[in-house]
Design a protein around this motif. Structure first.
Motif, PDB file in Angstrom:
ATOM      1  N   LYS A  91      53.237  99.006 151.242  1.00  0.00           N
ATOM      2  CA  LYS A  91      52.250 100.072 151.006  1.00  0.00           C
ATOM      3  C   LYS A  91      51.630  99.912 149.631  1.00  0.00           C
ATOM      4  CE  LYS A  91      55.135 103.282 153.132  1.00  0.00           C
ATOM      5  NZ  LYS A  91      55.684 104.640 153.086  1.00  0.00           N
ATOM      6  N   SER A  92      52.438  99.467 148.664  1.00  0.00           N
ATOM      7  CA  SER A  92      51.900  98.983 147.388  1.00  0.00           C
ATOM      8  C   SER A  92      52.980  98.121 146.750  1.00  0.00           C
ATOM      9  CB  SER A  92      51.485 100.119 146.443  1.00  0.00           C
ATOM     10  OG  SER A  92      52.559 100.481 145.584  1.00  0.00           O
ATOM     11  N   MET A  93      52.595  97.334 145.756  1.00  0.00           N
ATOM     12  CA  MET A  93      53.527  96.404 145.103  1.00  0.00           C
ATOM     13  C   MET A  93      54.227  97.043 143.905  1.00  0.00           C
ATOM     14  SD  MET A  93      53.552  93.364 146.667  1.00  0.00           S
ATOM     15  CE  MET A  93      54.068  92.205 145.407  1.00  0.00           C
ATOM     16  N   VAL A 116      49.353  98.000 153.504  1.00  0.00           N
ATOM     17  CA  VAL A 116      49.292  98.603 154.837  1.00  0.00           C
ATOM     18  C   VAL A 116      49.709 100.064 154.703  1.00  0.00           C
ATOM     19  CG1 VAL A 116      50.214  98.573 157.181  1.00  0.00           C
ATOM     20  CG2 VAL A 116      49.834  96.418 155.966  1.00  0.00           C
ATOM     21  N   ARG A 117      48.804 100.973 154.991  1.00  0.00           N
ATOM     22  CA  ARG A 117      49.109 102.407 154.920  1.00  0.00           C
ATOM     23  C   ARG A 117      48.651 103.057 156.217  1.00  0.00           C
ATOM     24  NH1 ARG A 117      47.718 103.943 148.561  1.00  0.00           N
ATOM     25  NH2 ARG A 117      48.862 102.178 147.692  1.00  0.00           N
ATOM     26  N   LEU A 118      49.610 103.277 157.104  1.00  0.00           N
ATOM     27  CA  LEU A 118      49.261 103.823 158.421  1.00  0.00           C
ATOM     28  C   LEU A 118      49.032 105.325 158.284  1.00  0.00           C
ATOM     29  CD1 LEU A 118      51.756 101.763 160.619  1.00  0.00           C
ATOM     30  CD2 LEU A 118      49.394 101.218 159.972  1.00  0.00           C
ATOM     31  N   VAL A 136      43.981  95.813 143.823  1.00  0.00           N
ATOM     32  CA  VAL A 136      44.254  95.036 142.604  1.00  0.00           C
ATOM     33  C   VAL A 136      45.210  95.875 141.775  1.00  0.00           C
ATOM     34  CG1 VAL A 136      43.336  94.052 140.472  1.00  0.00           C
ATOM     35  CG2 VAL A 136      42.035  93.824 142.603  1.00  0.00           C
ATOM     36  N   ASP A 137      46.422  95.336 141.613  1.00  0.00           N
ATOM     37  CA  ASP A 137      47.547  96.065 141.036  1.00  0.00           C
ATOM     38  C   ASP A 137      47.931  95.376 139.731  1.00  0.00           C
ATOM     39  OD1 ASP A 137      49.262  98.138 141.615  1.00  0.00           O
ATOM     40  OD2 ASP A 137      50.052  97.202 143.424  1.00  0.00           O
ATOM     41  N   PHE A 138      48.071  96.119 138.647  1.00  0.00           N
ATOM     42  CA  PHE A 138      48.455  95.460 137.392  1.00  0.00           C
ATOM     43  C   PHE A 138      49.458  96.305 136.628  1.00  0.00           C
ATOM     44  CE2 PHE A 138      45.419  98.153 135.094  1.00  0.00           C
ATOM     45  CZ  PHE A 138      44.471  98.403 136.072  1.00  0.00           C
ATOM     46  N   PHE A 222      58.272 109.304 142.671  1.00  0.00           N
ATOM     47  CA  PHE A 222      59.356 109.397 141.671  1.00  0.00           C
ATOM     48  C   PHE A 222      59.188 108.413 140.524  1.00  0.00           C
ATOM     49  CE2 PHE A 222      61.125 105.995 144.376  1.00  0.00           C
ATOM     50  CZ  PHE A 222      61.613 105.115 143.415  1.00  0.00           C
ATOM     51  N   TYR A 223      58.402 107.338 140.739  1.00  0.00           N
ATOM     52  CA  TYR A 223      58.325 106.298 139.708  1.00  0.00           C
ATOM     53  C   TYR A 223      57.305 106.618 138.613  1.00  0.00           C
ATOM     54  CZ  TYR A 223      54.623 104.817 142.988  1.00  0.00           C
ATOM     55  OH  TYR A 223      53.529 104.783 143.823  1.00  0.00           O
ATOM     56  N   ASP A 224      56.502 107.656 138.784  1.00  0.00           N
ATOM     57  CA  ASP A 224      55.585 108.087 137.720  1.00  0.00           C
ATOM     58  C   ASP A 224      56.355 108.922 136.697  1.00  0.00           C
ATOM     59  OD1 ASP A 224      53.572 106.883 139.147  1.00  0.00           O
ATOM     60  OD2 ASP A 224      52.419 108.716 139.523  1.00  0.00           O
ATOM     61  N   LEU A 249      41.316 104.751 141.833  1.00  0.00           N
ATOM     62  CA  LEU A 249      42.460 104.070 141.194  1.00  0.00           C
ATOM     63  C   LEU A 249      43.540 105.104 140.933  1.00  0.00           C
ATOM     64  CD1 LEU A 249      42.724 101.706 138.160  1.00  0.00           C
ATOM     65  CD2 LEU A 249      43.493 104.064 137.860  1.00  0.00           C
ATOM     66  N   SER A 250      44.817 104.654 141.023  1.00  0.00           N
ATOM     67  CA  SER A 250      45.940 105.483 140.578  1.00  0.00           C
ATOM     68  C   SER A 250      46.831 104.646 139.689  1.00  0.00           C
ATOM     69  CB  SER A 250      46.793 105.961 141.756  1.00  0.00           C
ATOM     70  OG  SER A 250      46.049 106.774 142.614  1.00  0.00           O
ATOM     71  N   GLY A 251      47.439 105.300 138.706  1.00  0.00           N
ATOM     72  CA  GLY A 251      48.383 104.582 137.856  1.00  0.00           C
ATOM     73  C   GLY A 251      49.217 105.550 137.057  1.00  0.00           C
ATOM     74  N   ALA A 252      50.154 104.985 136.280  1.00  0.00           N
ATOM     75  CA  ALA A 252      51.077 105.834 135.531  1.00  0.00           C
ATOM     76  C   ALA A 252      51.887 105.026 134.538  1.00  0.00           C
ATOM     77  CB  ALA A 252      52.048 106.528 136.483  1.00  0.00           C
ATOM     78  N   ALA A 291      53.718 100.444 132.134  1.00  0.00           N
ATOM     79  CA  ALA A 291      52.644 101.305 132.631  1.00  0.00           C
ATOM     80  C   ALA A 291      51.654 100.405 133.356  1.00  0.00           C
ATOM     81  CB  ALA A 291      51.957 102.040 131.490  1.00  0.00           C
ATOM     82  N   GLY A 292      50.977 100.958 134.341  1.00  0.00           N
ATOM     83  CA  GLY A 292      50.038 100.137 135.094  1.00  0.00           C
ATOM     84  C   GLY A 292      49.175 100.991 135.994  1.00  0.00           C
ATOM     85  N   ALA A 293      48.552 100.313 136.938  1.00  0.00           N
ATOM     86  CA  ALA A 293      47.667 101.008 137.869  1.00  0.00           C
ATOM     87  C   ALA A 293      47.263 100.059 138.987  1.00  0.00           C
ATOM     88  CB  ALA A 293      46.419 101.512 137.140  1.00  0.00           C
ATOM     89  N   GLY A 294      46.590 100.614 139.988  1.00  0.00           N
ATOM     90  CA  GLY A 294      46.050  99.792 141.059  1.00  0.00           C
ATOM     91  C   GLY A 294      44.743 100.397 141.552  1.00  0.00           C
ATOM     92  N   PHE A 295      43.752  99.521 141.779  1.00  0.00           N
ATOM     93  CA  PHE A 295      42.509 100.070 142.343  1.00  0.00           C
ATOM     94  C   PHE A 295      42.203  99.415 143.686  1.00  0.00           C
ATOM     95  CE2 PHE A 295      40.763  96.587 139.678  1.00  0.00           C
ATOM     96  CZ  PHE A 295      39.836  95.993 140.531  1.00  0.00           C
TER      97      PHE A 295
END
Ligand code: ASP
Ligand code: MG
Length: 326
Positions: A91-93, A116-118, A136-138, A222-224, A249-252, A291-295
């Motif tokens: 669902k995300s890395m 993949v997000r059903l 794109v996840d960093f 929980f990881y934020d 984009l979301s990140g934390a 810290a990071g994010a993904g768009f």
């Protein structure tokens, strides 16, 4: 090999239509699609170049793993049984980004990753959801939210300037003009906007904005990292595209403290047993502070091209709760 894809109400919402093949071919055959894909390709090219210049190391994506992002907001879990165990579709890395940074020689990484997000069928007509897409996840070791937010603003400007130079004809055709290049993004807190705009604050603010902006403090995974000084608020951030295009984009900053992670797992209803190995790393104090994010690539393409629906950026439709034939 036994394969199970789990899904609650398999056949109720899916409509197989007559003329489905023709419909799929006309989606893939839209005359503006080639320009949209060229613009998207330019987004990816510019992203790779920016990451290289900034010394982020590219890690390849995984599609199967014993753990993936829980995304506790109603996405169906998809899993495959293989070699006597359960493998979730990515669902995300997020966890692999954190774990890759246990290598002391890696300080900053990025991944261009299929997710993949059903989604449930309430997300079919949002115009913003696909049940698989590219992110794109960093992630940066020892950096904080200000660093990541400034990095992302610079990346957006880099991409948009590149698009305006290399894709000006395509942008003219698709959206009627080249892109406004944003300066510093304004920052808003969720609680402030909610007070001003009510429940639908995110979309209302997006609709009245003409520049992308940050939305800070979301109660989610929980990881934020929870704000140590103000429990119940979080050191996380979303980019909201303007003109009603919504979240992009979301990140934390990430939790790394064992007790805090256990507490947040309980609060978010995350099964600790599934994360036993991850928790072993955390307990040993080996999970880096990061810290990071993904768009979402297709969401950026949608905003940049001014598309009605994110699915307009696909060759093969992946609209939630539809039954694509290819
Ligand atoms: N895992 C988040 C998401 O996919 C992104 C991040 O926090 O890095 O929404
Ligand atoms: Mg998000």
């Amino acid at each position: 090999m036994e394969t199970i894809i789990s899904s609650p109400k398999e056949s109720s919402g899916q409509k197989k239509e007559t003329g489905a093949v023709q419909k799929a071919l006309s989606h893939a055959g839209r005359k503006e699609l080639a320009d949209i894909l060229r613009v998207q390709q330019c987004i990816i090219r510019a992203t790779h170049e920016f990451m290289f210049r900034k010394n982020l190391v590219q890690v390849m994506p995984l599609l199967l793993s014993p753990i993936t992002d829980p995304l506790n907001h109603g996405v169906i879990d998809a899993a495959v049984a293989y070699a006597g165990q359960r493998w979730s579709l990515t669902k995300s890395m997020i966890f692999h980004k954190q774990l890759a940074l246990t290598n002391p020689m890696l300080e900053a990484i990025y991944i261009v990753s299929p997710n993949v997000r059903l989604e449930l069928d309430d997300r079919r007509e949002t115009g913003r959801h696909l049940f698989e897409f590219t992110q794109v996840d960093f992630e940066f070791r020892d950096k904080d939210m200000d660093f990541v937010m400034e990095f992302m603003e610079e990346l957006v400007r880099f991409i948009f300037v590149r698009l305006n130079v290399e894709m000006s004809e395509e942008l003219q055709k698709l959206r009627g003009s080249v892109l406004p290049v944003p300066g510093k993004f304004r920052r808003y807190r969720t609680e402030t906007l909610e007070e001003l705009y009510g429940d639908q604050y995110e979309m209302k603010k997006s609709k009245e904005s003409i520049e992308p902006f940050w939305l800070i403090n979301h109660a989610r995974e929980f990881y934020d990292r929870e704000e140590p000084l103000v429990p119940g608020t979080y050191r996380n951030y979303d980019i909201i595209w303007p003109d009603g295009f919504g979240e992009g984009l979301s990140g934390a900053e990430r939790e790394y403290d064992y007790e805090q992670i256990l507490k947040r797992m309980k609060e978010t209803g995350t099964d600790e047993k599934v994360f036993a190995h991850y928790l072993e790393v955390v307990k040993a104090g080996l999970l880096p502070r990061s810290a990071g994010a993904g768009f979402g690539v297709e969401r950026m393409t949608r905003y940049v091209c001014g598309l009605k629906d994110v699915d307009d950026a696909t060759v093969f439709s992946r609209k939630p709760w539809t039954a694509p034939v290819f």
